[in-house]
Design a protein around this motif. Structure first.
Motif, short mmCIF file in Angstrom:
data_model
loop_
_atom_site.label_atom_id
_atom_site.label_comp_id
_atom_site.label_asym_id
_atom_site.label_seq_id
_atom_site.Cartn_x
_atom_site.Cartn_y
_atom_site.Cartn_z
N ASP A 88 6.72 5.89 16.74
CA ASP A 88 6.75 6.97 15.76
C ASP A 88 5.36 7.14 15.14
N GLN A 89 4.66 8.18 15.54
CA GLN A 89 3.28 8.35 15.10
C GLN A 89 3.15 8.73 13.63
N SER A 90 4.25 9.09 12.99
CA SER A 90 4.19 9.32 11.54
C SER A 90 4.00 8.00 10.80
N GLN A 91 4.27 6.89 11.49
CA GLN A 91 4.10 5.56 10.90
C GLN A 91 2.87 4.85 11.44
N ALA A 92 2.02 5.55 12.17
CA ALA A 92 0.85 4.92 12.79
C ALA A 92 -0.15 4.44 11.73
N PRO A 93 -0.80 3.32 11.97
CA PRO A 93 -1.75 2.77 10.99
C PRO A 93 -3.07 3.52 11.00
N PRO A 94 -3.90 3.37 9.95
CA PRO A 94 -5.23 3.96 9.93
C PRO A 94 -6.15 3.27 10.93
N ASN A 95 -7.15 4.01 11.38
CA ASN A 95 -8.07 3.52 12.41
C ASN A 95 -9.50 3.49 11.90
N PHE A 96 -10.23 2.43 12.28
CA PHE A 96 -11.63 2.29 11.92
C PHE A 96 -12.45 2.20 13.20
N VAL A 97 -13.40 3.12 13.34
CA VAL A 97 -14.15 3.26 14.59
C VAL A 97 -15.57 2.75 14.39
N VAL A 98 -15.97 1.78 15.21
CA VAL A 98 -17.33 1.25 15.19
C VAL A 98 -18.23 2.20 15.98
N THR A 99 -19.25 2.73 15.33
CA THR A 99 -20.11 3.70 16.00
C THR A 99 -21.50 3.70 15.38
N ALA A 122 -16.57 -3.03 10.04
CA ALA A 122 -15.34 -2.31 10.37
C ALA A 122 -14.11 -3.19 10.17
N VAL A 123 -14.22 -4.46 10.58
CA VAL A 123 -13.10 -5.39 10.39
C VAL A 123 -12.83 -5.60 8.90
N ALA A 124 -13.88 -5.75 8.12
CA ALA A 124 -13.72 -5.95 6.68
C ALA A 124 -13.05 -4.74 6.02
N ALA A 125 -13.47 -3.54 6.40
CA ALA A 125 -12.88 -2.33 5.84
C ALA A 125 -11.42 -2.20 6.23
N ALA A 126 -11.10 -2.53 7.49
CA ALA A 126 -9.72 -2.45 7.95
C ALA A 126 -8.83 -3.46 7.23
N ARG A 127 -9.35 -4.66 7.00
CA ARG A 127 -8.57 -5.68 6.31
C ARG A 127 -8.24 -5.27 4.88
N GLU A 128 -9.13 -4.53 4.27
CA GLU A 128 -8.90 -4.08 2.90
C GLU A 128 -7.67 -3.20 2.80
N VAL A 129 -7.46 -2.35 3.80
CA VAL A 129 -6.32 -1.42 3.73
C VAL A 129 -5.07 -1.98 4.41
N ALA A 130 -5.24 -3.00 5.26
CA ALA A 130 -4.09 -3.55 5.99
C ALA A 130 -3.16 -4.36 5.09
N GLY A 131 -3.70 -4.88 4.00
CA GLY A 131 -2.89 -5.68 3.09
C GLY A 131 -2.42 -6.96 3.75
N GLU A 132 -1.12 -7.20 3.72
CA GLU A 132 -0.55 -8.40 4.33
C GLU A 132 -0.24 -8.21 5.81
N ARG A 133 -0.37 -6.99 6.29
CA ARG A 133 -0.10 -6.74 7.71
C ARG A 133 -1.35 -7.03 8.53
N GLU A 134 -1.24 -6.93 9.84
CA GLU A 134 -2.32 -7.35 10.73
C GLU A 134 -3.40 -6.29 10.88
N THR A 135 -4.63 -6.77 11.01
CA THR A 135 -5.75 -5.93 11.44
C THR A 135 -5.92 -6.16 12.93
N VAL A 136 -5.71 -5.12 13.72
CA VAL A 136 -5.69 -5.25 15.17
C VAL A 136 -6.92 -4.59 15.78
N ILE A 137 -7.69 -5.39 16.52
CA ILE A 137 -8.82 -4.87 17.28
C ILE A 137 -8.29 -4.56 18.67
N MET A 138 -8.19 -3.27 19.00
CA MET A 138 -7.50 -2.85 20.22
C MET A 138 -8.43 -2.60 21.39
N GLY A 139 -9.71 -2.53 21.16
CA GLY A 139 -10.64 -2.24 22.26
C GLY A 139 -11.80 -1.39 21.79
#
Length: 206
Positions: A88-99, A122-139
């Motif tokens: 369900d893409q309405s529940q998709a997490p925010p994305n942080f792009v290294v560029t 990018a990992v630090a910024a993602a962790r800030e918004v992820a809260g207790e959920r996982e920060t996933v580096i997908m590729g």
């Protein structure tokens, strides 16, 4: 604090795409079997359950610019097809792009933050918004390997596909020192062997 996870599919000989991967051919030449567990001809309940669980646990996603360019292309993510494939893409997490430089006119703008200060930022910024959920580096493979080399990763999940590619995008290109891992789970399905490793903080870089 959010756990940082590298979660990626890989061929048996260590490639995450086939050769000549690019915006118009995200998996490279002949790379589709690497992701067969996500899009199988014969669905496996175990594969589906792993995908569902990973989607539900993800609080934020980190990706590289080349991965984003594939996602942003004409054949990339759409309203009903994105992170987690058919979740369900309405529940998709925010994305942080290294560029090095944000794209001028991306097709996808909502839900994407462009980080120009490198993988660690990018990992630090993602962790800030992820809260207790996982920060996933997908590729892609380069960003995953950089995060591993920088000792940013708590858990490594490899979806090992039964295919030998011979060439393509390697996952561990940046690893030039010993990294100790602790294997925690193995799930074998008809389409992949799903491996989970822990990277203890006190063992990193040992």
């Amino acid at each position: 604090m959010s756990k940082v996870v590298v979660d990626i599919s890989m061929s048996l000989d260590g490639f995450v795409t086939g050769p000549n991967a690019g915006p118009d051919q995200g998996l490279g030449e002949g790379g589709e079997p690497i992701h067969r567990w996500v899009m199988p001809e014969e669905p496996s309940p175990e594969d589906s359950a792993l995908l569902d669980a990973a989607f539900g646990a993800t609080g934020a996603v980190v990706m590289g610019r080349r991965t984003f360019d594939v996602i942003d292309g004409a054949a990339g993510w759409k309203d009903d097809l994105g992170y987690g494939y058919e979740q369900d893409q309405s529940q998709a997490p925010p994305n942080f792009v290294v560029t090095h430089e944000p794209p001028a006119n991306p097709r996808h703008q909502t839900g994407f933050t462009f980080v120009t200060e490198g993988v660690a930022a990018a990992v630090a910024a993602a962790r800030e918004v992820a809260g207790e959920r996982e920060t996933v580096i997908m590729g892609g493979g380069d960003v995953c390997a950089q995060a591993l080399a920088l000792n940013l990763v708590d858990e490594l999940r490899i979806h090992l596909s039964p295919v030998l590619m011979g060439s393509g995008t390697p996952l561990f290109a940046h690893i030039d020192q010993r990294v100790l891992l602790s294997q925690s789970t193995v799930t074998v399905t008809p389409n992949a062997t799903h491996l989970t490793y822990q990277l203890p903080r006190d063992e990193r870089g040992a």
